[in-house]
Design an enzyme around this catalytic site. Structure first.
Site, mmCIF file in Angstrom:
data_model
loop_
_atom_site.group_PDB
_atom_site.id
_atom_site.type_symbol
_atom_site.label_atom_id
_atom_site.label_comp_id
_atom_site.label_asym_id
_atom_site.label_seq_id
_atom_site.Cartn_x
_atom_site.Cartn_y
_atom_site.Cartn_z
ATOM 1 N N HIS A 226 -4.654 1.760 7.027
ATOM 2 C CA HIS A 226 -4.592 0.410 6.462
ATOM 3 C C HIS A 226 -5.959 -0.131 6.038
ATOM 4 C CE1 HIS A 226 -0.442 0.432 7.287
ATOM 5 N NE2 HIS A 226 -0.441 -0.094 8.499
ATOM 6 N N HIS B 84 2.827 -6.282 5.044
ATOM 7 C CA HIS B 84 3.155 -5.688 6.342
ATOM 8 C C HIS B 84 3.907 -6.688 7.230
ATOM 9 C CE1 HIS B 84 2.803 -3.206 9.909
ATOM 10 N NE2 HIS B 84 2.071 -2.306 9.279
ATOM 11 N N GLU C 226 7.777 -1.331 4.347
ATOM 12 C CA GLU C 226 6.541 -1.472 3.584
ATOM 13 C C GLU C 226 6.570 -0.569 2.340
ATOM 14 O OE1 GLU C 226 3.281 -0.666 6.492
ATOM 15 O OE2 GLU C 226 5.000 -0.643 7.852
#
Length: 361
Positions: free
Chosen positions: A112, A186, A324
């Protein structure tokens, strides 16, 4: 901008950064009590209030009532993640023959965006619109070399209400050097409401994907082609309860402690259905549409009760799930995967749509 409860857009202070900068919350209001609360810290969805089948309204995404909770612990609740959502193996890749070294923040891998990804940044509020479709535009400039990624990246996220109970997100980016980009939202969802004291195992899910990416012990896709979902717990081509097969004795379920896998969405042009989620108890129905090639389904396996969220509730395993849409994980190291490369002169542009309804209509 008025703060009246009748306003379609409301702006108010939500907290402050350690350096004193104010963090606002922008509330976009639709119909039937539907509203989305957006904060520029992490360009995040802080709240998402949706009517249920009986006319009640609940917040259905995990987060915090006060801004301090977002600073205290990194959990990606509702955040925009980037530069690269999901994992890059070994926290490195090559581009045009040059080795790029990233932050290793998930075992040996980059996750991420790295140690200080987009979810940890205070984005700038570029504009807020109340007329027509309520919207907020957030921008951030990621410097060349930030978290190891090459090139200056100018990014925008546009949150807009595009229907009575529909939130659309448009992600845009440009670069001055060849790089990779992969952004998503997210949010953690519980369609019964985050204060309902229920989990998501009885939610029914459909993902129209024939294949998924099997992973190793560090959640990196295995070599070779995507795996078929047929005759596995990963087959969600028809509506099935999330918990129906989550305890099946399958190697991939053991490695992920549940679902934490990328689904390879069918090829197609434009925004199309990527998932449908239904909660029998509340009657809420959630359709996710996107133009992305992958969808990460995460069943909240690592929520362990070690932190509290809204209403002081402790979040435990399977209290919420994530859907996601983004590029496939480790794409920069996998020439056989769809590319996430962005070159100067090009515009990265991806769309995600959250569309809600009730089972009664």
């Amino acid at each position: 901008m008025t703060s009246s409860s009748e306003a379609r857009v409301e702006r108010a202070p939500f907290g402050a950064m350690p350096d004193g900068r104010t963090v606002e919350r922008i509330i976009l209001r639709g119909a039937h009590g539907f509203e989305a609360g957006i904060i520029p810290y992490g360009a995040a969805v802080q709240s998402l209030k949706v009517p249920d089948g009986a006319g009640g309204i609940d917040d259905i995404v995990l987060g915090h009532d006060a801004f301090d909770g977002y600073l205290a612990r990194r959990q990606y609740f509702g955040a925009t993640v980037g530069r690269y959502a999901n994992r890059i193996a070994g926290a490195r890749f090559s581009i045009d023959g040059t080795q790029v070294t990233l932050d290793a923040n998930n075992g040996p891998n980059a996750l991420h965006g790295g140690l200080e990804g987009f979810d940890r940044k205070l984005w700038r509020i570029e504009s807020v619109a109340e007329q027509g479709e309520p919207a907020v535009v957030l921008t951030y400039v990621s410097a060349d070399g930030e978290c190891g990624y090459p090139g200056r990246l100018d990014v925008r996220v546009i949150y807009r209400l595009t229907g009575p109970m529909e939130l659309s997100m448009i992600y845009e980016a440009t670069t001055d050097r060849p790089t990779v980009v992969n952004m998503t939202n997210h949010s953690f969802f519980n369609l019964n409401g985050v204060l309902s004291s229920t989990n998501i195992l009885d939610h029914h899910l459909m993902i129209p994907a024939d294949h998924f990416l099997a992973v190793d012990a560090t959640a990196i896709p295995l070599p070779g082609p995507p795996a078929s979902v047929a005759d596995t717990p990963f087959d969600f081509r028809q509506m099935v309860a999330v918990g129906a097969r989550i305890r099946d004795n399958h190697e991939q379920m053991r490695l992920g402690r549940g679902y934490d896998h990328n689904y390879c969405l069918p090829a197609g042009d434009g925004v199309r259905l990527a998932a449908r989620l239904e909660a029998p108890q509340s009657g809420r129905v959630f359709e996710l549409l996107t133009d992305q090639v992958g969808l990460q389904f995460y069943s909240g396996n690592l929520l362990d009760g070690s932190t509290s969220g809204k209403g002081g509730r402790l979040h435990r395993q399977s209290d919420a799930l994530c859907l996601e849409p983004h590029a496939w994980p480790d794409t920069p190291n996998r020439p056989d995967f769809p590319s996430a490369r962005l070159d100067p002169g090009e515009v990265y542009r991806r769309t995600i749509v959250y569309r809600f309804a009730t089972a009664s209509g």
